[in-house]
Design a protein around this motif. Sequence first.
Motif, PDB file in Angstrom:
ATOM      1  N   LYS A 194       0.884  -1.053  -0.096  1.00 27.74           N
ATOM      2  CA  LYS A 194       0.093   0.159   0.048  1.00 27.74           C
ATOM      3  C   LYS A 194       0.772   1.315  -0.063  1.00 27.74           C
ATOM      4  CE  LYS A 194      -3.771   2.351   2.505  1.00 27.74           C
ATOM      5  NZ  LYS A 194      -4.577   2.202   3.591  1.00 27.74           N
ATOM      6  N   HIS A 195       1.926   1.183   0.701  1.00 28.13           N
ATOM      7  CA  HIS A 195       2.843   2.540   1.021  1.00 28.13           C
ATOM      8  C   HIS A 195       3.594   2.828  -0.400  1.00 28.13           C
ATOM      9  CE1 HIS A 195       5.615   5.157   2.660  1.00 28.13           C
ATOM     10  NE2 HIS A 195       6.598   4.870   2.148  1.00 28.13           N
ATOM     11  N   THR A 196       4.025   1.914  -1.242  1.00 27.35           N
ATOM     12  CA  THR A 196       4.596   1.844  -2.401  1.00 27.35           C
ATOM     13  C   THR A 196       3.433   2.623  -3.380  1.00 27.35           C
ATOM     14  OG1 THR A 196       5.953   0.130  -1.878  1.00 27.35           O
ATOM     15  CG2 THR A 196       5.854   0.798  -4.317  1.00 27.35           C
ATOM     16  N   VAL A 197       2.336   1.937  -3.414  1.00 33.64           N
ATOM     17  CA  VAL A 197       1.332   2.093  -4.548  1.00 33.64           C
ATOM     18  C   VAL A 197       0.927   3.679  -4.213  1.00 33.64           C
ATOM     19  CG1 VAL A 197      -0.990   1.857  -5.156  1.00 33.64           C
ATOM     20  CG2 VAL A 197       0.385  -0.037  -4.605  1.00 33.64           C
ATOM     21  N   LEU A 230       2.654   6.104  -2.852  1.00 35.73           N
ATOM     22  CA  LEU A 230       3.748   7.130  -3.165  1.00 35.73           C
ATOM     23  C   LEU A 230       3.912   7.175  -4.604  1.00 35.73           C
ATOM     24  CD1 LEU A 230       6.676   6.108  -0.539  1.00 35.73           C
ATOM     25  CD2 LEU A 230       5.329   8.309  -1.132  1.00 35.73           C
ATOM     26  N   VAL A 231       3.894   6.148  -5.543  1.00 34.05           N
ATOM     27  CA  VAL A 231       3.745   5.777  -6.953  1.00 34.05           C
ATOM     28  C   VAL A 231       2.765   6.858  -7.384  1.00 34.05           C
ATOM     29  CG1 VAL A 231       3.556   4.559  -9.030  1.00 34.05           C
ATOM     30  CG2 VAL A 231       5.038   3.927  -7.116  1.00 34.05           C
ATOM     31  N   ALA A 232       1.628   6.643  -7.021  1.00 35.18           N
ATOM     32  CA  ALA A 232       0.574   7.499  -7.461  1.00 35.18           C
ATOM     33  C   ALA A 232       0.747   9.065  -7.191  1.00 35.18           C
ATOM     34  CB  ALA A 232      -0.810   7.082  -6.670  1.00 35.18           C
ATOM     35  N   LYS A 233       1.172   9.317  -6.087  1.00 32.37           N
ATOM     36  CA  LYS A 233       1.744  10.840  -5.941  1.00 32.37           C
ATOM     37  C   LYS A 233       2.666  11.445  -6.764  1.00 32.37           C
ATOM     38  CE  LYS A 233       0.234  10.901  -0.889  1.00 32.37           C
ATOM     39  NZ  LYS A 233       0.925  10.963   0.356  1.00 32.37           N
ATOM     40  N   LYS A 258       8.491   3.254 -17.459  1.00 30.65           N
ATOM     41  CA  LYS A 258       9.459   2.017 -17.863  1.00 30.65           C
ATOM     42  C   LYS A 258       9.545   1.305 -16.461  1.00 30.65           C
ATOM     43  CE  LYS A 258      11.821   3.589 -22.209  1.00 30.65           C
ATOM     44  NZ  LYS A 258      13.004   3.792 -22.658  1.00 30.65           N
ATOM     45  N   SER A 259      10.138   1.771 -15.627  1.00 30.52           N
ATOM     46  CA  SER A 259      10.368   1.098 -14.306  1.00 30.52           C
ATOM     47  C   SER A 259       9.425   0.366 -13.730  1.00 30.52           C
ATOM     48  CB  SER A 259      10.807   2.214 -13.206  1.00 30.52           C
ATOM     49  OG  SER A 259      11.072   1.377 -11.997  1.00 30.52           O
ATOM     50  N   LEU A 260       8.209   0.970 -13.614  1.00 36.35           N
ATOM     51  CA  LEU A 260       6.989   0.409 -13.297  1.00 36.35           C
ATOM     52  C   LEU A 260       6.537  -0.955 -14.092  1.00 36.35           C
ATOM     53  CD1 LEU A 260       4.563   3.345 -12.306  1.00 36.35           C
ATOM     54  CD2 LEU A 260       5.586   1.960 -10.809  1.00 36.35           C
ATOM     55  N   GLN A 261       6.630  -0.814 -15.699  1.00 35.15           N
ATOM     56  CA  GLN A 261       6.375  -1.881 -16.447  1.00 35.15           C
ATOM     57  C   GLN A 261       7.147  -2.956 -16.113  1.00 35.15           C
ATOM     58  OE1 GLN A 261       6.696  -0.462 -20.443  1.00 35.15           O
ATOM     59  NE2 GLN A 261       5.044   1.135 -19.804  1.00 35.15           N
ATOM     60  N   TYR A 273      11.400  -1.413  -2.474  1.00 31.98           N
ATOM     61  CA  TYR A 273      11.777  -0.215  -1.392  1.00 31.98           C
ATOM     62  C   TYR A 273      12.414   1.060  -2.262  1.00 31.98           C
ATOM     63  CZ  TYR A 273      15.151   2.247   1.300  1.00 31.98           C
ATOM     64  OH  TYR A 273      15.992   3.368   1.770  1.00 31.98           O
ATOM     65  N   LEU A 274      13.279   0.685  -3.377  1.00 32.47           N
ATOM     66  CA  LEU A 274      13.927   1.578  -4.187  1.00 32.47           C
ATOM     67  C   LEU A 274      12.843   2.544  -5.051  1.00 32.47           C
ATOM     68  CD1 LEU A 274      17.234   0.056  -5.445  1.00 32.47           C
ATOM     69  CD2 LEU A 274      16.987   2.205  -3.857  1.00 32.47           C
ATOM     70  N   LEU A 275      11.767   1.818  -5.358  1.00 38.88           N
ATOM     71  CA  LEU A 275      10.656   2.268  -6.105  1.00 38.88           C
ATOM     72  C   LEU A 275       9.985   3.335  -5.199  1.00 38.88           C
ATOM     73  CD1 LEU A 275       8.728  -0.163  -8.183  1.00 38.88           C
ATOM     74  CD2 LEU A 275       9.597   1.716  -8.986  1.00 38.88           C
ATOM     75  N   ALA A 276       9.678   2.900  -3.881  1.00 39.37           N
ATOM     76  CA  ALA A 276       9.155   3.804  -3.181  1.00 39.37           C
ATOM     77  C   ALA A 276      10.039   5.007  -2.608  1.00 39.37           C
ATOM     78  CB  ALA A 276       8.734   3.271  -1.729  1.00 39.37           C
ATOM     79  N   VAL A 277      11.431   4.815  -2.638  1.00 41.48           N
ATOM     80  CA  VAL A 277      12.309   5.974  -2.366  1.00 41.48           C
ATOM     81  C   VAL A 277      12.455   6.784  -3.652  1.00 41.48           C
ATOM     82  CG1 VAL A 277      14.647   6.390  -1.970  1.00 41.48           C
ATOM     83  CG2 VAL A 277      13.556   4.762  -0.511  1.00 41.48           C
ATOM     84  N   CYS A 278      12.626   6.527  -5.024  1.00 41.18           N
ATOM     85  CA  CYS A 278      12.711   7.115  -5.995  1.00 41.18           C
ATOM     86  C   CYS A 278      11.390   8.080  -6.222  1.00 41.18           C
ATOM     87  CB  CYS A 278      12.982   6.359  -7.255  1.00 41.18           C
ATOM     88  SG  CYS A 278      14.473   5.730  -7.075  1.00 41.18           S
ATOM     89  N   ALA A 279      10.235   7.212  -5.766  1.00 39.95           N
ATOM     90  CA  ALA A 279       8.998   8.110  -5.791  1.00 39.95           C
ATOM     91  C   ALA A 279       8.992   9.399  -4.887  1.00 39.95           C
ATOM     92  CB  ALA A 279       7.865   7.324  -6.045  1.00 39.95           C
TER      93      ALA A 279
END
Length: 303
Positions: free
Chosen positions: A158-161, A163-166, A185-188, A278-284
Motif C-alpha cells: 500500500k505504501h509503495t502504491v 507514493l507511486v500515485a503521488k 518503464k520502471s513500473l512496467q 523499496y527503491l521504487l518507493a524511495v525514488c517516487a
Amino acid sequence: MSTLLQPPFSARSRGQHRQIDADFPPSARIGLLHLLADLVERRYLPDWTVVARELHRVGRFTLVKYDASSVASVEEAREDTEVALEGLEWAKVYDFCERLYSHLPQEIGYEDSYSGYTVEVSRGNIQEYIAIELQRLLLEEDLAYEFAEGVIRRRGRKHTVELVAKSQVVLGDARLLDARRHFDKSLQFFRHSTHPDYENSVKEAVCAVEAAGKTLFPMAKASTLGDLVKWLGGTADVSVPKAVCQTLAGVYAFRSGGEGVGHGGANGGKATPEVTEYLLAVCASQIIYLVDLEGSMEVNIPF
C-alpha cells in the motif's frame, strides 16, 4: 474502481509482509471457480461451455466439443472447468483472468414488439463487476498482483502504491516528460506478471530521479545524479539537509553498483523484489521532494 478495494480482515490480520508471488494457489483457484459460478448464474457469461472452452484454449488442452442445448453437455463442461482450472499452470490462470474480463462477458437484454431491444445489463457494467471481483479475490488471497485496466500487474504494498500515485501527479508536469517515461518503464518492468525485471526497474527509477533533477535545476549543470547531489549539497540557492543528499547519493550508488543494474556492477547487492520495491518507493518520494524543492525557489512577483 477496483483499485479502491481494501484487503479483507483475514488478509490484514495475517499481514502483507510476504505476498504470494509466482503462484496461483489452490485456495485462489477455488475462489475463482466460485466467481465463475456466480457469473454464469447471473448470465454475465453465456454458460459453462464457453468457460471450459476458453480454459482449454488458454491451457492448450485437448479441444472438447460441447452442446450448449444439452443439459448433460453443459454439466460436463462445468466439471471440465474445475479439472482444467486445477491443472492450469499458474501464469496461465492469470492469462485466463484477463480473458475472462476482455472476451467472455455478454450483454444481457431482451427484445419485444413494443420497445424493440432493451439492454438490462451492459457489457461494460459486467466487465466492471468482473474487475472488482477479480481484484477482491487477489486481495483475499494476498497475491502479489492486482487487476487494473483489464490486465494483471504486480501490486506492490500500500505504501509503495500511494507514493507511486503521488509521483505520477507531479510527473504530469510537461517539463518532466523524460522523467515520466523513465518511471513508467520502471513500473512496467516491476509489474510484469510473469517475468519482472528488477534490475531494469531499479535503473529506470533512478534515471527518473536523475532526469527530474537535471530538468528542475538546470543551473546545477549536472551530467549525472551524482553531480546534482554535489550541487545540492554545496549551493546556497536551496537548503538540502546532508542526510537527504546522502539518500539521493545512495540510490545513485546502487544504480551504479548493484548486481546487473548498471555499469556491470557485481558487488553492490542484488535487486531482489524487496529491494526493488523499496527503491521504487524511495525514488517516487525523491521525485516529489525535488519538485517541491524547486517550487520553494520560485519568487512571488507582487502586483
